[in-house]
Design a protein around this motif. Structure first.
Motif, PDB file in Angstrom:
ATOM      1  N   HIS A  18      -3.302  16.153 -12.986  1.00  0.00           N
ATOM      2  CA  HIS A  18      -4.647  16.438 -12.476  1.00  0.00           C
ATOM      3  C   HIS A  18      -5.710  15.632 -13.214  1.00  0.00           C
ATOM      4  O   HIS A  18      -6.735  15.261 -12.634  1.00  0.00           O
ATOM      5  CB  HIS A  18      -4.947  17.937 -12.541  1.00  0.00           C
ATOM      6  CG  HIS A  18      -5.171  18.465 -13.926  1.00  0.00           C
ATOM      7  ND1 HIS A  18      -4.136  18.889 -14.735  1.00  0.00           N
ATOM      8  CD2 HIS A  18      -6.327  18.633 -14.655  1.00  0.00           C
ATOM      9  CE1 HIS A  18      -4.628  19.300 -15.892  1.00  0.00           C
ATOM     10  NE2 HIS A  18      -5.947  19.151 -15.869  1.00  0.00           N
ATOM     11  N   GLU A  19      -5.460  15.314 -14.479  1.00  0.00           N
ATOM     12  CA  GLU A  19      -6.409  14.487 -15.225  1.00  0.00           C
ATOM     13  C   GLU A  19      -6.367  13.044 -14.735  1.00  0.00           C
ATOM     14  O   GLU A  19      -7.402  12.376 -14.630  1.00  0.00           O
ATOM     15  CB  GLU A  19      -6.099  14.542 -16.721  1.00  0.00           C
ATOM     16  CG  GLU A  19      -6.382  15.891 -17.367  1.00  0.00           C
ATOM     17  CD  GLU A  19      -6.159  15.854 -18.870  1.00  0.00           C
ATOM     18  OE1 GLU A  19      -5.967  14.743 -19.422  1.00  0.00           O
ATOM     19  OE2 GLU A  19      -6.162  16.940 -19.489  1.00  0.00           O
ATOM     20  N   HIS A  67      -1.004  10.213   2.809  1.00  0.00           N
ATOM     21  CA  HIS A  67      -2.172  10.844   3.437  1.00  0.00           C
ATOM     22  C   HIS A  67      -3.479  10.157   3.056  1.00  0.00           C
ATOM     23  O   HIS A  67      -4.523  10.805   2.955  1.00  0.00           O
ATOM     24  CB  HIS A  67      -2.225  12.333   3.087  1.00  0.00           C
ATOM     25  CG  HIS A  67      -0.971  13.071   3.420  1.00  0.00           C
ATOM     26  ND1 HIS A  67      -0.543  13.286   4.706  1.00  0.00           N
ATOM     27  CD2 HIS A  67      -0.023  13.615   2.621  1.00  0.00           C
ATOM     28  CE1 HIS A  67       0.603  13.937   4.696  1.00  0.00           C
ATOM     29  NE2 HIS A  67       0.950  14.146   3.447  1.00  0.00           N
ATOM     30  N   LYS A  68      -3.407   8.841   2.853  1.00  0.00           N
ATOM     31  CA  LYS A  68      -4.644   8.091   2.667  1.00  0.00           C
ATOM     32  C   LYS A  68      -5.347   7.959   4.017  1.00  0.00           C
ATOM     33  O   LYS A  68      -4.698   7.922   5.063  1.00  0.00           O
ATOM     34  CB  LYS A  68      -4.349   6.715   2.072  1.00  0.00           C
ATOM     35  CG  LYS A  68      -3.934   6.777   0.597  1.00  0.00           C
ATOM     36  CD  LYS A  68      -3.700   5.399   0.015  1.00  0.00           C
ATOM     37  CE  LYS A  68      -3.384   5.489  -1.485  1.00  0.00           C
ATOM     38  NZ  LYS A  68      -3.107   4.160  -2.084  1.00  0.00           N
ATOM     39  N   PRO A  69      -6.682   7.878   4.022  1.00  0.00           N
ATOM     40  CA  PRO A  69      -7.415   7.800   5.291  1.00  0.00           C
ATOM     41  C   PRO A  69      -7.039   6.569   6.101  1.00  0.00           C
ATOM     42  O   PRO A  69      -6.646   5.543   5.552  1.00  0.00           O
ATOM     43  CB  PRO A  69      -8.880   7.725   4.835  1.00  0.00           C
ATOM     44  CG  PRO A  69      -8.886   8.287   3.451  1.00  0.00           C
ATOM     45  CD  PRO A  69      -7.564   7.920   2.851  1.00  0.00           C
ATOM     46  N   GLY A  70      -7.188   6.693   7.415  1.00  0.00           N
ATOM     47  CA  GLY A  70      -6.929   5.565   8.300  1.00  0.00           C
ATOM     48  C   GLY A  70      -5.937   5.928   9.392  1.00  0.00           C
ATOM     49  O   GLY A  70      -5.149   6.872   9.249  1.00  0.00           O
ATOM     50  N   ALA A  71      -6.005   5.189  10.493  1.00  0.00           N
ATOM     51  CA  ALA A  71      -5.055   5.342  11.595  1.00  0.00           C
ATOM     52  C   ALA A  71      -4.444   3.976  11.876  1.00  0.00           C
ATOM     53  O   ALA A  71      -5.117   2.947  11.782  1.00  0.00           O
ATOM     54  CB  ALA A  71      -5.761   5.874  12.835  1.00  0.00           C
ATOM     55  N   PHE A  72      -3.158   3.976  12.251  1.00  0.00           N
ATOM     56  CA  PHE A  72      -2.399   2.732  12.350  1.00  0.00           C
ATOM     57  C   PHE A  72      -1.696   2.676  13.701  1.00  0.00           C
ATOM     58  O   PHE A  72      -1.036   3.631  14.106  1.00  0.00           O
ATOM     59  CB  PHE A  72      -1.403   2.637  11.194  1.00  0.00           C
ATOM     60  CG  PHE A  72      -2.037   2.942   9.875  1.00  0.00           C
ATOM     61  CD1 PHE A  72      -2.738   1.968   9.194  1.00  0.00           C
ATOM     62  CD2 PHE A  72      -1.994   4.230   9.345  1.00  0.00           C
ATOM     63  CE1 PHE A  72      -3.370   2.256   8.003  1.00  0.00           C
ATOM     64  CE2 PHE A  72      -2.622   4.531   8.153  1.00  0.00           C
ATOM     65  CZ  PHE A  72      -3.315   3.535   7.469  1.00  0.00           C
ATOM     66  N   LEU A 105       0.789   6.829  -9.767  1.00  0.00           N
ATOM     67  CA  LEU A 105       1.110   8.223  -9.474  1.00  0.00           C
ATOM     68  C   LEU A 105       2.499   8.392  -8.858  1.00  0.00           C
ATOM     69  O   LEU A 105       3.151   9.409  -9.059  1.00  0.00           O
ATOM     70  CB  LEU A 105       0.065   8.816  -8.518  1.00  0.00           C
ATOM     71  CG  LEU A 105      -1.329   9.057  -9.082  1.00  0.00           C
ATOM     72  CD1 LEU A 105      -2.278   9.482  -7.972  1.00  0.00           C
ATOM     73  CD2 LEU A 105      -1.291  10.119 -10.176  1.00  0.00           C
ATOM     74  N   GLY A 106       2.941   7.383  -8.095  1.00  0.00           N
ATOM     75  CA  GLY A 106       4.229   7.522  -7.411  1.00  0.00           C
ATOM     76  C   GLY A 106       5.419   6.979  -8.158  1.00  0.00           C
ATOM     77  O   GLY A 106       6.551   7.123  -7.701  1.00  0.00           O
ATOM     78  N   GLU A 107       5.181   6.364  -9.325  1.00  0.00           N
ATOM     79  CA  GLU A 107       6.265   5.639  -9.994  1.00  0.00           C
ATOM     80  C   GLU A 107       7.449   6.523 -10.359  1.00  0.00           C
ATOM     81  O   GLU A 107       8.596   6.214 -10.030  1.00  0.00           O
ATOM     82  CB  GLU A 107       5.733   4.955 -11.258  1.00  0.00           C
ATOM     83  CG  GLU A 107       6.808   4.206 -12.034  1.00  0.00           C
ATOM     84  CD  GLU A 107       6.290   3.594 -13.320  1.00  0.00           C
ATOM     85  OE1 GLU A 107       7.109   3.405 -14.236  1.00  0.00           O
ATOM     86  OE2 GLU A 107       5.074   3.337 -13.414  1.00  0.00           O
ATOM     87  N   LEU A 308      -5.143  14.759  -4.517  1.00  0.00           N
ATOM     88  CA  LEU A 308      -4.965  13.320  -4.397  1.00  0.00           C
ATOM     89  C   LEU A 308      -6.296  12.628  -4.680  1.00  0.00           C
ATOM     90  O   LEU A 308      -7.348  13.120  -4.266  1.00  0.00           O
ATOM     91  CB  LEU A 308      -4.479  12.955  -2.988  1.00  0.00           C
ATOM     92  CG  LEU A 308      -3.136  13.561  -2.564  1.00  0.00           C
ATOM     93  CD1 LEU A 308      -2.918  13.385  -1.073  1.00  0.00           C
ATOM     94  CD2 LEU A 308      -2.004  12.930  -3.364  1.00  0.00           C
ATOM     95  N   PRO A 309      -6.287  11.486  -5.342  1.00  0.00           N
ATOM     96  CA  PRO A 309      -7.552  10.879  -5.764  1.00  0.00           C
ATOM     97  C   PRO A 309      -8.384  10.322  -4.620  1.00  0.00           C
ATOM     98  O   PRO A 309      -9.561  10.030  -4.814  1.00  0.00           O
ATOM     99  CB  PRO A 309      -7.107   9.759  -6.716  1.00  0.00           C
ATOM    100  CG  PRO A 309      -5.705   9.450  -6.339  1.00  0.00           C
ATOM    101  CD  PRO A 309      -5.124  10.749  -5.873  1.00  0.00           C
ATOM    102  N   TRP A 310      -7.795  10.157  -3.426  1.00  0.00           N
ATOM    103  CA  TRP A 310      -8.575   9.670  -2.294  1.00  0.00           C
ATOM    104  C   TRP A 310      -9.181  10.810  -1.494  1.00  0.00           C
ATOM    105  O   TRP A 310      -9.846  10.573  -0.492  1.00  0.00           O
ATOM    106  CB  TRP A 310      -7.729   8.767  -1.401  1.00  0.00           C
ATOM    107  CG  TRP A 310      -6.314   9.221  -1.222  1.00  0.00           C
ATOM    108  CD1 TRP A 310      -5.821  10.029  -0.248  1.00  0.00           C
ATOM    109  CD2 TRP A 310      -5.198   8.888  -2.058  1.00  0.00           C
ATOM    110  NE1 TRP A 310      -4.480  10.233  -0.421  1.00  0.00           N
ATOM    111  CE2 TRP A 310      -4.053   9.534  -1.505  1.00  0.00           C
ATOM    112  CE3 TRP A 310      -5.038   8.101  -3.209  1.00  0.00           C
ATOM    113  CZ2 TRP A 310      -2.784   9.423  -2.091  1.00  0.00           C
ATOM    114  CZ3 TRP A 310      -3.784   7.996  -3.769  1.00  0.00           C
ATOM    115  CH2 TRP A 310      -2.680   8.641  -3.219  1.00  0.00           C
ATOM    116  N   LEU A 311      -8.971  12.062  -1.928  1.00  0.00           N
ATOM    117  CA  LEU A 311      -9.660  13.198  -1.341  1.00  0.00           C
ATOM    118  C   LEU A 311     -10.968  13.431  -2.098  1.00  0.00           C
ATOM    119  O   LEU A 311     -11.053  13.175  -3.301  1.00  0.00           O
ATOM    120  CB  LEU A 311      -8.794  14.455  -1.427  1.00  0.00           C
ATOM    121  CG  LEU A 311      -7.466  14.432  -0.663  1.00  0.00           C
ATOM    122  CD1 LEU A 311      -6.724  15.756  -0.865  1.00  0.00           C
ATOM    123  CD2 LEU A 311      -7.694  14.176   0.813  1.00  0.00           C
TER     124      LEU A 311
END
Length: 364
Positions: A18-19, A67-72, A105-107, A308-311
């Motif tokens: 969280h930090e 769940h990053k913003p955007g549509a593909f 974060l995903g490593e 998530l940091p993009w929220l």
């Protein structure tokens, strides 16, 4: 562009998650201030594989993993059946959507997942073994952290494995002793430096990530000696699971998968580059996870997100509790889907359900 990759002081290995997320959030939100549209190239109106203008919308998907913003949008060519992301991510978009997936974060999560696929990697190595000839030097392109090479050495003890990747994973693979050399960079740029050096070049679930897959195949031809083998494994967009599961079919993997090539297209591309296909494999390339992955993606989409940091802000306790409850309620469906995947797997080729295929080709 704002740099948001975590430095040592932000590493998930050294600080509570969280930090780390809180430290990354301001830079992510600043980069999103202009909206996701800045991450895309202009839409193209012809097929990148055959040049036909007979293309049309096939699917429109969100980022179901991070769940990053955007549509593909995925378009299909009605002439050659090639599927491709349109509009395609630009360099800035690729950086944004890959960030904190394989690294940061995903490593740890991805390293654990790939490191736990020993049986799959061994089956992969054993499946191509009869077609390799007297192989001594092997380059694994898109090696990640080099887990396949580590397992394949037990099957091919006389082969020296090198790994190449755009990320620091290749360097980590060398440090951990999984590969002899870990090469970091773009394959298309590095290949002339070791022209004709390799007996085998492999691309396992790499080509679909490439902005220009035909250039990657050309680079493989450059890196191989005459008579060397190219091994390519990619998702099969003609799998019936792709139609049956729709947006919940994991190999769509938007926004990372830029191209999905039917087997006939890849065979033709290899032939035009001077390769001869010596093996086409479907059953041994299939991973029996389609149903359980679809259930997981649906549950994860329906339940409130993790922090998530993009929220814009960290979810509160009630939201996190609701997510936990929703995922727990979905456990029976996940168990049933897992069992169904295993039961169907032996019949997948006959039913047209294999989610991937593998070609082995000889460089003439």
């Amino acid at each position: 562009m704002n740099a948001v990759n975590p430095g040592p002081e932000h590493s998930p290995r050294s600080r509570p998650r969280h930090e780390v997320v809180a430290a990354l959030r301001p830079a992510y939100l600043a980069e999103l201030a202009d909206g996701p549209s800045v991450f895309f190239e202009p839409m193209r109106h012809d097929c990148p594989c055959c040049g036909s203008a007979r293309i049309g919308g096939h699917l429109r998907l969100p980022d179901l993993i991070q769940h990053k913003p955007g549509a593909f949008r995925i378009d299909r060519c009605h002439a050659c059946r090639h599927l491709f992301q349109n509009p395609r991510l630009n360099a800035r978009g690729l950086d944004f959507y890959y960030r904190d997936f394989y690294d940061g974060l995903g490593e740890q999560q991805l390293d654990g997942m790939f490191g736990g696929r020993t049986k799959s990697y061994r089956r992969r190595a054993e499946s191509v073994l009869p077609y390799l000839g007297e192989a001594k030097r092997w380059l694994d392109v898109g090696t990640g952290h080099g887990h396949f090479c580590e397992v394949a050495r037990a099957v091919l003890p006389d082969v020296v494995f090198d790994g190449l990747d755009r990320s620091a994973g290749a360097e980590l693979a060398e440090l951990e002793g999984r590969v002899e050399r870990g090469l970091r960079g773009a394959f298309t740029e590095l290949a002339p430096g070791f022209a004709g050096s390799y007996d085998v070049v492999s691309m396992f679930h790499y080509l679909e990530h490439s902005t220009e897959p035909l250039r990657e195949l050309e680079a493989a031809r450059t890196a191989l000696r005459a008579g060397g083998r190219l091994v390519v494994e990619v998702p099969d967009p003609d799998s019936r699971y792709a139609r049956l599961l729709g947006r919940w079919w994991l190999p769509w993997l938007q926004p990372q998968h830029l191209h999905l090539m039917p087997v006939a297209n890849l065979r033709r591309a290899l032939s035009e580059l001077g390769f001869t296909v010596v093996a086409e494999q479907h059953r041994s390339a299939h991973e029996p996870v389609d149903l359980v992955a679809a259930v997981w993606l649906a549950l994860d989409e329906a339940a409130p997100r993790d922090d998530l940091p993009w929220l814009p802000a960290r979810p509160g306790r009630s939201r996190r509790a609701l997510r936990t409850a929703a995922l727990l309620a979905g456990v029976p469906a996940l168990v049933l889907a897992t069992l169904a995947d295993r039961m169907i797997a032996p019949f997948a080729p006959r039913l047209g359900l294999c989610n991937a295929y593998r070609l082995v080709a000889r460089r003439e």
